[in-house]
Design an enzyme around this catalytic site. Structure first.
Site, PDB file in Angstrom:
ATOM      1  N   GLU A  10      -5.745 -12.259   8.078  1.00 38.72           N
ATOM      2  CA  GLU A  10      -6.530 -11.036   7.922  1.00 38.72           C
ATOM      3  C   GLU A  10      -8.004 -11.283   7.612  1.00 38.72           C
ATOM      4  OE1 GLU A  10      -3.828  -7.736   6.145  1.00 38.72           O
ATOM      5  OE2 GLU A  10      -3.495  -9.523   4.910  1.00 38.72           O
ATOM      6  N   ALA A  47      -6.497  -4.006  10.754  1.00 42.90           N
ATOM      7  CA  ALA A  47      -7.471  -3.253   9.951  1.00 42.90           C
ATOM      8  C   ALA A  47      -8.249  -4.182   9.025  1.00 42.90           C
ATOM      9  CB  ALA A  47      -6.766  -2.159   9.162  1.00 42.90           C
ATOM     10  N   ASP A  48      -7.520  -5.006   8.248  1.00 45.74           N
ATOM     11  CA  ASP A  48      -8.198  -5.920   7.328  1.00 45.74           C
ATOM     12  C   ASP A  48      -9.042  -6.944   8.073  1.00 45.74           C
ATOM     13  OD1 ASP A  48      -7.637  -5.385   4.478  1.00 45.74           O
ATOM     14  OD2 ASP A  48      -5.568  -5.500   5.118  1.00 45.74           O
ATOM     15  N   HIS A  76       0.827  -1.210   0.000  1.00 46.60           N
ATOM     16  CA  HIS A  76       0.000   0.000   0.000  1.00 46.60           C
ATOM     17  C   HIS A  76       0.863   1.263   0.000  1.00 46.60           C
ATOM     18  CE1 HIS A  76      -3.708  -2.220   0.479  1.00 46.60           C
ATOM     19  NE2 HIS A  76      -3.269  -2.801   1.579  1.00 46.60           N
ATOM     20  N   GLN A 106       0.436 -13.375   7.044  1.00 46.73           N
ATOM     21  CA  GLN A 106      -0.553 -12.463   7.623  1.00 46.73           C
ATOM     22  C   GLN A 106      -1.926 -13.134   7.678  1.00 46.73           C
ATOM     23  OE1 GLN A 106       0.940  -8.411   5.548  1.00 46.73           O
ATOM     24  NE2 GLN A 106      -0.790  -8.186   6.941  1.00 46.73           N
TER      25      GLN A 106
END
Length: 263
Positions: A154, A179-180, A49, A152
């Protein structure tokens, strides 16, 4: 301390849950130098990102290697893509953290992208990671296995499969993307939501059962103690842009209060 022994030392400390990192999205070598001077053990360079290019990853890695204190570099690619992964690893980074690992199959694909045949699919090259050919044979035979590979977690599917992902040979750690994960659970940015904290507790338990560390991101200093108390083994604490903005806001507030006092 040689570069190889330094790499092994960081890997040992990381796998023991004794490492603190910080998040880089600004692609300037001075950010890596600042992280080293602040005493961080590693930086997480985000290429998922941010505008950071492969060339910039290389410059950040060189800056970390030249810093006055040992600073490891872990890079996050945009996806679980073996082409992206091998190009990052050839730079000579210390590890890779890949988003959205939801299944054991995805975890195995990730590990294979980091390993040379016959254990994986990584293409052989004599880049910076192999000393531009000086330790080419040794790196291909064994040294590449010192890379830290982080999956990760998520999504709810990832949470459900976290134990099997953690048990995958070659996965060194799990990372909860807060966040995800909150978004995928339908409670975006509701950090105290029971659904989110139950999912986090489940991943922490699965990591502990598998004997590998579990980490997360905490953007603000005030949240560090809470994440440690929650049971995370390692943290990526602070994000460069957030730190700059919020510190700037505090300085501005102090100035305005002082100026108001003079009026």
């Amino acid at each position: 301390m040689t570069e190889q022994s330094s790499d092994r030392d960081f890997r040992t400390r990381f796998k023991n849950g004794d490492a603190l990192g910080t998040w880089i999205s600004i692609g300037h070598p001075m950010i890596a130098e600042a992280a080293a001077r602040a005493g961080f053990d590693f930086v997480l360079v985000d290429t998922e990102h941010s505008e950071i290019s492969l060339e910039t990853v290389a410059e950040l890695t060189r800056a970390a290697a030249a810093s006055p204190d040992d600073l490891a570099v872990i890079v996050r690619p945009a996806w679980n893509d073996p082409v992206r992964i091998k190009r990052i690893l050839d730079i000579g980074v210390d590890g890779i953290m890949v988003p959205m690992i939801d299944t054991p199959d995805a975890a195995e694909e990730l590990v294979r992208a980091t390993r040379y045949p016959p254990d994986g699919d990584r293409g052989v090259a004599s880049g910076r990671a192999a000393g531009y050919g000086q330790n080419f044979v040794e790196y291909v035979k064994s040294e590449h296995r010192s890379l830290i590979t982080i999956a990760q977690i998520e999504t709810p599917t990832g949470v459900d499969n976290a134990r099997e992902i953690a048990d995958t040979d070659g996965i060194d750690a799990l990372f909860v993307g807060p966040a995800d994960l909150s978004a995928s659970l339908g409670v975006f940015a509701e950090w105290d939501a029971p659904e989110l904290n139950d999912a986090i507790d489940s991943v922490l338990t699965d990591g502990a059962t598998a004997g590998i560390p579990v980490g997360t991101l905490t953007v603000r200093e005030a949240d560090v103690a809470d994440r440690v108390e929650q049971g995370f083994d390692f943290l990526i604490a602070g994000k460069d842009m957030t730190t700059l903005i919020e510190q700037g806001e505090r300085i501005r507030d102090t100035y305005e209060q002082s100026d108001a006092g003079r009026s």
